[in-house]
Design an enzyme around this catalytic site. Structure first.
Site, PDB file in Angstrom:
ATOM      1  N   GLU A 130       0.868  -1.178   0.000  1.00  0.00           N
ATOM      2  CA  GLU A 130       0.000   0.000   0.000  1.00  0.00           C
ATOM      3  C   GLU A 130       0.903   1.226   0.000  1.00  0.00           C
ATOM      4  O   GLU A 130       1.782   1.367   0.855  1.00  0.00           O
ATOM      5  CB  GLU A 130      -0.926  -0.012   1.227  1.00  0.00           C
ATOM      6  CG  GLU A 130      -1.896   1.152   1.214  1.00  0.00           C
ATOM      7  CD  GLU A 130      -3.149   0.929   2.057  1.00  0.00           C
ATOM      8  OE1 GLU A 130      -3.403  -0.208   2.478  1.00  0.00           O
ATOM      9  OE2 GLU A 130      -3.873   1.917   2.277  1.00  0.00           O
ATOM     10  N   ARG A 131       0.710   2.079  -0.982  1.00  0.00           N
ATOM     11  CA  ARG A 131       1.532   3.290  -1.148  1.00  0.00           C
ATOM     12  C   ARG A 131       3.009   2.952  -1.385  1.00  0.00           C
ATOM     13  O   ARG A 131       3.900   3.654  -0.883  1.00  0.00           O
ATOM     14  CB  ARG A 131       1.401   4.233   0.052  1.00  0.00           C
ATOM     15  CG  ARG A 131      -0.021   4.519   0.483  1.00  0.00           C
ATOM     16  CD  ARG A 131      -0.857   5.094  -0.606  1.00  0.00           C
ATOM     17  NE  ARG A 131      -2.239   5.312  -0.197  1.00  0.00           N
ATOM     18  CZ  ARG A 131      -3.200   5.665  -1.043  1.00  0.00           C
ATOM     19  NH1 ARG A 131      -2.946   5.811  -2.324  1.00  0.00           N
ATOM     20  NH2 ARG A 131      -4.425   5.854  -0.615  1.00  0.00           N
ATOM     21  N   ASN A 173      -3.267  -1.762   7.636  1.00  0.00           N
ATOM     22  CA  ASN A 173      -4.601  -2.207   7.231  1.00  0.00           C
ATOM     23  C   ASN A 173      -4.495  -3.725   7.113  1.00  0.00           C
ATOM     24  O   ASN A 173      -3.998  -4.246   6.120  1.00  0.00           O
ATOM     25  CB  ASN A 173      -5.006  -1.612   5.877  1.00  0.00           C
ATOM     26  CG  ASN A 173      -5.240  -0.107   5.989  1.00  0.00           C
ATOM     27  OD1 ASN A 173      -5.717   0.390   7.006  1.00  0.00           O
ATOM     28  ND2 ASN A 173      -4.901   0.625   4.939  1.00  0.00           N
ATOM     29  N   LYS A 253      -3.694  -0.155  13.927  1.00  0.00           N
ATOM     30  CA  LYS A 253      -4.527   0.965  13.465  1.00  0.00           C
ATOM     31  C   LYS A 253      -5.951   0.556  13.806  1.00  0.00           C
ATOM     32  O   LYS A 253      -6.446  -0.440  13.281  1.00  0.00           O
ATOM     33  CB  LYS A 253      -4.335   1.114  11.957  1.00  0.00           C
ATOM     34  CG  LYS A 253      -5.339   1.987  11.230  1.00  0.00           C
ATOM     35  CD  LYS A 253      -4.946   2.097   9.751  1.00  0.00           C
ATOM     36  CE  LYS A 253      -5.941   2.910   8.949  1.00  0.00           C
ATOM     37  NZ  LYS A 253      -5.516   3.077   7.547  1.00  0.00           N
ATOM     38  N   GLU A 257     -10.431   4.455   9.115  1.00  0.00           N
ATOM     39  CA  GLU A 257     -10.593   4.048   7.719  1.00  0.00           C
ATOM     40  C   GLU A 257     -11.132   2.619   7.614  1.00  0.00           C
ATOM     41  O   GLU A 257     -10.641   1.804   6.851  1.00  0.00           O
ATOM     42  CB  GLU A 257      -9.264   4.168   6.963  1.00  0.00           C
ATOM     43  CG  GLU A 257      -8.769   5.596   6.876  1.00  0.00           C
ATOM     44  CD  GLU A 257      -7.558   5.782   5.974  1.00  0.00           C
ATOM     45  OE1 GLU A 257      -7.542   6.767   5.226  1.00  0.00           O
ATOM     46  OE2 GLU A 257      -6.632   4.954   6.027  1.00  0.00           O
ATOM     47  N   ARG A 290      -1.662   3.426  16.809  1.00  0.00           N
ATOM     48  CA  ARG A 290      -1.628   4.622  15.957  1.00  0.00           C
ATOM     49  C   ARG A 290      -2.765   5.582  16.298  1.00  0.00           C
ATOM     50  O   ARG A 290      -3.867   5.155  16.637  1.00  0.00           O
ATOM     51  CB  ARG A 290      -1.697   4.222  14.480  1.00  0.00           C
ATOM     52  CG  ARG A 290      -0.469   3.447  14.050  1.00  0.00           C
ATOM     53  CD  ARG A 290      -0.553   3.039  12.606  1.00  0.00           C
ATOM     54  NE  ARG A 290      -0.162   4.049  11.670  1.00  0.00           N
ATOM     55  CZ  ARG A 290      -0.875   4.409  10.617  1.00  0.00           C
ATOM     56  NH1 ARG A 290      -2.079   3.904  10.391  1.00  0.00           N
ATOM     57  NH2 ARG A 290      -0.421   5.303   9.772  1.00  0.00           N
ATOM     58  N   ARG A 307     -11.769  17.480  10.348  1.00  0.00           N
ATOM     59  CA  ARG A 307     -10.947  16.279  10.452  1.00  0.00           C
ATOM     60  C   ARG A 307      -9.620  16.549  11.149  1.00  0.00           C
ATOM     61  O   ARG A 307      -9.084  15.693  11.850  1.00  0.00           O
ATOM     62  CB  ARG A 307     -10.697  15.738   9.049  1.00  0.00           C
ATOM     63  CG  ARG A 307      -9.695  14.654   9.023  1.00  0.00           C
ATOM     64  CD  ARG A 307      -9.295  14.342   7.611  1.00  0.00           C
ATOM     65  NE  ARG A 307      -8.080  13.570   7.618  1.00  0.00           N
ATOM     66  CZ  ARG A 307      -7.474  13.166   6.534  1.00  0.00           C
ATOM     67  NH1 ARG A 307      -7.978  13.445   5.352  1.00  0.00           N
ATOM     68  NH2 ARG A 307      -6.383  12.460   6.608  1.00  0.00           N
ATOM     69  N   ASP A 336      -2.533  14.303   6.919  1.00  0.00           N
ATOM     70  CA  ASP A 336      -2.043  13.036   6.372  1.00  0.00           C
ATOM     71  C   ASP A 336      -0.793  13.233   5.515  1.00  0.00           C
ATOM     72  O   ASP A 336      -0.890  13.136   4.289  1.00  0.00           O
ATOM     73  CB  ASP A 336      -3.160  12.400   5.534  1.00  0.00           C
ATOM     74  CG  ASP A 336      -2.886  10.944   5.246  1.00  0.00           C
ATOM     75  OD1 ASP A 336      -1.973  10.393   5.857  1.00  0.00           O
ATOM     76  OD2 ASP A 336      -3.603  10.368   4.412  1.00  0.00           O
ATOM     77  N   GLU A 358       5.238   9.866  13.742  1.00  0.00           N
ATOM     78  CA  GLU A 358       5.272   9.093  12.494  1.00  0.00           C
ATOM     79  C   GLU A 358       5.502  10.012  11.294  1.00  0.00           C
ATOM     80  O   GLU A 358       4.770  10.971  11.074  1.00  0.00           O
ATOM     81  CB  GLU A 358       3.942   8.334  12.338  1.00  0.00           C
ATOM     82  CG  GLU A 358       3.884   7.437  11.114  1.00  0.00           C
ATOM     83  CD  GLU A 358       2.603   6.598  11.039  1.00  0.00           C
ATOM     84  OE1 GLU A 358       1.865   6.493  12.049  1.00  0.00           O
ATOM     85  OE2 GLU A 358       2.324   6.058   9.960  1.00  0.00           O
ATOM     86  N   GLU A 364       3.966   9.163  -0.752  1.00  0.00           N
ATOM     87  CA  GLU A 364       2.556   9.091  -1.167  1.00  0.00           C
ATOM     88  C   GLU A 364       2.038  10.409  -1.725  1.00  0.00           C
ATOM     89  O   GLU A 364       1.448  10.450  -2.797  1.00  0.00           O
ATOM     90  CB  GLU A 364       1.712   8.658   0.035  1.00  0.00           C
ATOM     91  CG  GLU A 364       0.221   8.678  -0.253  1.00  0.00           C
ATOM     92  CD  GLU A 364      -0.627   8.236   0.926  1.00  0.00           C
ATOM     93  OE1 GLU A 364      -0.064   7.852   1.968  1.00  0.00           O
ATOM     94  OE2 GLU A 364      -1.869   8.265   0.785  1.00  0.00           O
ATOM     95  N   TRP A 508     -14.069  13.057   3.171  1.00  0.00           N
ATOM     96  CA  TRP A 508     -12.814  12.925   3.917  1.00  0.00           C
ATOM     97  C   TRP A 508     -12.382  14.192   4.657  1.00  0.00           C
ATOM     98  O   TRP A 508     -11.362  14.199   5.344  1.00  0.00           O
ATOM     99  CB  TRP A 508     -11.686  12.490   2.978  1.00  0.00           C
ATOM    100  CG  TRP A 508     -11.936  11.123   2.416  1.00  0.00           C
ATOM    101  CD1 TRP A 508     -12.265  10.811   1.135  1.00  0.00           C
ATOM    102  CD2 TRP A 508     -11.900   9.878   3.130  1.00  0.00           C
ATOM    103  NE1 TRP A 508     -12.428   9.453   1.001  1.00  0.00           N
ATOM    104  CE2 TRP A 508     -12.211   8.859   2.208  1.00  0.00           C
ATOM    105  CE3 TRP A 508     -11.640   9.529   4.452  1.00  0.00           C
ATOM    106  CZ2 TRP A 508     -12.266   7.511   2.567  1.00  0.00           C
ATOM    107  CZ3 TRP A 508     -11.696   8.188   4.817  1.00  0.00           C
ATOM    108  CH2 TRP A 508     -12.008   7.209   3.883  1.00  0.00           C
TER     109      TRP A 508
HETATM  110  C1  GCV Z   1      -2.272   2.385   5.402  1.00  0.00           C
HETATM  111  C2  GCV Z   1      -3.505   7.389   4.325  1.00  0.00           C
HETATM  112  C3  GCV Z   1      -3.138   6.493   3.198  1.00  0.00           C
HETATM  113  C4  GCV Z   1      -3.569   5.059   3.453  1.00  0.00           C
HETATM  114  C5  GCV Z   1      -2.947   4.606   4.786  1.00  0.00           C
HETATM  115  C6  GCV Z   1      -3.405   5.564   5.871  1.00  0.00           C
HETATM  116  C7  GCV Z   1      -2.779   5.237   7.222  1.00  0.00           C
HETATM  117  O1  GCV Z   1      -4.887   7.554   4.385  1.00  0.00           O
HETATM  118  O2  GCV Z   1      -3.695   6.977   2.014  1.00  0.00           O
HETATM  119  O3  GCV Z   1      -3.102   4.278   2.388  1.00  0.00           O
HETATM  120  O4  GCV Z   1      -3.326   3.288   5.098  1.00  0.00           O
HETATM  121  O5  GCV Z   1      -3.022   6.867   5.538  1.00  0.00           O
HETATM  122  O6  GCV Z   1      -1.821   5.895   7.566  1.00  0.00           O
HETATM  123  O7  GCV Z   1      -3.268   4.351   7.907  1.00  0.00           O
END
Ligand code: GCV
Length: 647
Positions: A130-131, A173, A253, A257, A290, A307, A336, A358, A364, A508
């Site tokens: 992811e990313r 995730n 986490k 999300e 987190r 947010r 973010d 973090e 990203e 969002w």
């Molecule tokens: C791992 C952002 C990213 C998500 C990521 C999230 C996070 O929203 O786009 O890909 O998910 O951060 O840090 O948990």
């Protein structure tokens, strides 16, 4: 010779005849790492203490990760409090030899500032990341472990050489199939990776799913106060810790999300985290929880919800309620990982809780390793930011340094590409992260100088040119993308390239509120969402007051007319136009300047960066034209300098 790029480590043993003596009292897995490094980077052969050119000794009065180096006429002596300190001392010697060519003289003492120096991998069993922007995962493929142990060992060396001491092995995730990582077969496979990392002083963590007792244990609930749930976690923690010697703990986490969490059961994050902490405590494990809580789904019509306020509102009231082996991991900004956002006020609100800040190395929102963007200057701003959390100096660096179970974490940028990070220049961000977690007082420029000298063998003129290109690349990226801290404006989902209104009516909560008169998000306490009130004074007033709010963050905190004059003397609209034209011109210069590097590095590395710069230029022009046109159409105000803006 490695099959992969060795990054800043020597690709061949350094010149000279090196002999070493290793204290026989040094034992345990890290000794293997030390021996491998002595052989690989120095081709050193073992000798008696009297004849060795490098003497590695344990000095238990030093901290386990700290070391002292004494360069004497005949030998270099590394004293360290533990085996890991010896390894770090050895890397410091290799760094000095690579930088200086010849052994220096004198002595030095170093110990890491941050206790936790962690890389979070968002890798998935499928092999996707992811990313991730540097190829597929080095850990997994098609639902199983890749088991390319040599590559993992090369990776562990690279990380240890910059002082990284913790990694998480899977995405936060946590898809249901990742629960297999906590089950016997998955643990057997994970053990091989953990053992390799352990040889380099790196503890492995697993990301876990809060609903695991339901997914894997068949329980009806994951309520952290239920005894059957707690028992499931105790058993799971014991199983994982038994299977993985030196295991670090769980990263999680929750309630974010779509990931499950304690809120489903009306419980707090402290109750959720403490359940995991209690399960891990008998084994010396940590739970890293987190604070990116992101179930604040918004309606763009509602101007009261914000947010940016979510993390503080959720966690600040819980300060002091977490177990000693629980650590809160807070993203550096309230949104973010944007190219420009203020430092999260939550960082200054956690006075009685273990804290990890973090960062994001994977780019990203900062060009996805197709754009050159050296991020250390941004990270330095974060570290130097004074939160005013306490009377004496309370910069972010001070809050996370020198305390157990505090530190820095970052989302990793690495993948299966030969060069690990997509292209050579992106390696600098990984290097800088490790160096800053070790010593936050290093400057972005010093780190860059060090990295360039170890990575390339450039003539002085090119050395200076590369330094120049990279040092300001964050400013350049910011100039052609999102103006004055307004954030997002990128394409939804991919987060690459411009889409000014892409998120404007989404759920969002990342709105810019541009209309015909002005732009920006009013987050003041007086007329806006009240986010500014989450900061300690004098930051609160500085952001609240339009006259003292820094230009770079103006649109994060205020909604202003296009004709508003910045401290720079320019109007907002003219700043938008100027920065976008300037940003593209800078990238045009990068493209031209890069041509001079042909022949000064392997062709593949040169061509790779060259192709990426072409893409950076294409994308920068797209950003420039979409942003300029958008604001021209909204405001009806033209560019003072009459440059081309498409109507
Ligand atoms: C791992 C952002 C990213 C998500 C990521 C999230 C996070 O929203 O786009 O890909 O998910 O951060 O840090 O948990």
């Amino acid at each position: 010779m490695s099959r992969y790029d060795t990054c800043w480590l020597p690709s061949e043993p350094l010149p000279g005849r090196h002999t070493f003596f290793l204290d026989p009292a040094a034992t345990g897995p890290v000794v293997e790492g030390i021996r491998r490094e002595l052989k690989t980077s120095l081709a050193a052969v073992e000798a008696g203490e009297a004849n060795a050119s490098l003497i590695l000794r344990l000095a238990r009065n030093l901290s386990p990760e700290g070391f002292a180096i004494h360069w004497e006429s005949k030998a270099c002596i590394i004293d360290a409090g533990g085996e890991t300190g010896l390894l770090y001392g050895l890397y410091a010697v290799i760094r000095r030899l690579s930088l200086d060519g010849a052994p220096p003289s004198g002595s030095c003492y170093e110990a890491p500032a941050c206790d936790i120096r962690m890389l979070d991998h968002w890798d998935m069993l499928s092999g996707e990341i992811e990313r991730g922007y540097a190829g597929k995962s080095i850990f997994y493929d098609q639902g199983t472990f890749l088991n390319d142990f040599r590559r993992i060992e090369d990776y562990a060396r690279i990380l240890a050489s910059i002082g990284i001491n913790a990694v998480s092995l899977n995405n936060v995730n946590v898809k249901p199939e990742h629960i297999s990582l906590m089950l016997p077969d998955g643990l057997r496979a994970a053990r091989a990776y953990c053992d390799i990392f352990r040889r380099y002083g790196i503890r492995s963590f697993l990301s876990v799913n809060f609903a695991s007792p339901m997914i894997a244990g068949g329980l009806a609930s994951a309520d952290p106060l239920r005894e059957d749930v707690r028992a499931w976690w105790r058993e799971a923690a014991a199983r994982v810790c038994d299977a993985l010697p030196g295991f670090g703990g769980f990263l999680i986490k929750a309630d974010s999300e779509g990931e499950p969490g304690p809120h489903t059961y009306g419980r707090t994050h402290a109750e959720g985290a403490n359940m995991l902490a209690d399960a891990l405590a008998p084994h010396g494990g940590l739970v890293i929880w987190r604070c990116f809580v992101y179930n604040y789904m918004q309606d763009w019509r509602d101007r009261t919800t914000d947010r940016a306020k979510a993390a503080w509102e959720t966690f600040a009231p819980l300060d002091g309620q977490f177990r000693n082996n629980a650590v809160l991991q807070v993203k550096f900004g309230p949104l973010d990982f944007q190219i420009r956002e203020p430092v999260s006020p939550l960082i200054g609100a956690l006075r009685r809780t273990n804290l990890v800040v973090e960062l994001q190395i994977t780019q990203e929102y900062t060009g996805q390793q197709r754009h050159i963007c050296y991020l250390a200057p941004q990270w330095k701003e974060v570290l130097n930011f004074d939160t005013y959390a306490q009377d004496r100096e309370s910069t972010v660096a001070r809050l996370i340094a020198g305390k157990q179970r505090h530190g820095l974490a970052a989302v990793a940028s690495t993948g299966r590409d030969y060069n690990w990070t997509g292209h050579k220049l992106a390696q600098a961000n990984l290097y800088a992260f490790g160096r800053l977690a070790w010593n936050p007082s290093l400057t972005a420029a010093d780190i860059l100088t060090e990295w360039i000298a170890q990575t390339f063998a450039l003539p002085p003129a090119l050395d200076a040119r590369l330094f120049d290109m990279m040092l300001h690349s964050r400013d350049v990226y910011e100039a052609y993308t999102v103006p004055l801290g307004v954030c997002f404006m990128c394409r939804p989902e991919s987060h690459y390239g411009p889409s000014v209104d892409g998120y404007e009516y989404d759920r969002w909560g990342t709105y810019h509120f541009a209309d015909r008169d002005g732009v920006g998000n009013d987050r003041t306490a007086l007329t806006g969402t009240g986010f500014t009130a989450q900061y300690h004074e004098p930051n609160r007033s500085a952001y609240e007051n339009i006259g003292t709010c820094p230009d770079a963050l103006l649109l994060f905190f205020h909604h202003v007319p296009y004709t508003h004059r910045l401290h720079s003397g320019k109007t907002v609209i003219q700043h938008i136009y100027d920065s976008h034209f300037d940003g593209v011109e800078s990238v045009e210069r990068y493209v031209r300047h890069w041509e001079a590097f042909s022949g000064s590095m392997p062709d593949a590395d040169f061509e790779n960066v060259r192709a990426r710069l072409q893409e950076q230029l294409r994308c920068a022009k797209e950003w420039r034209d979409q942003i300029n046109t958008y604001f021209y159409r909204k405001s009806g105000i033209g560019d003072e300098r009459g440059r081309t803006i498409y109507p």
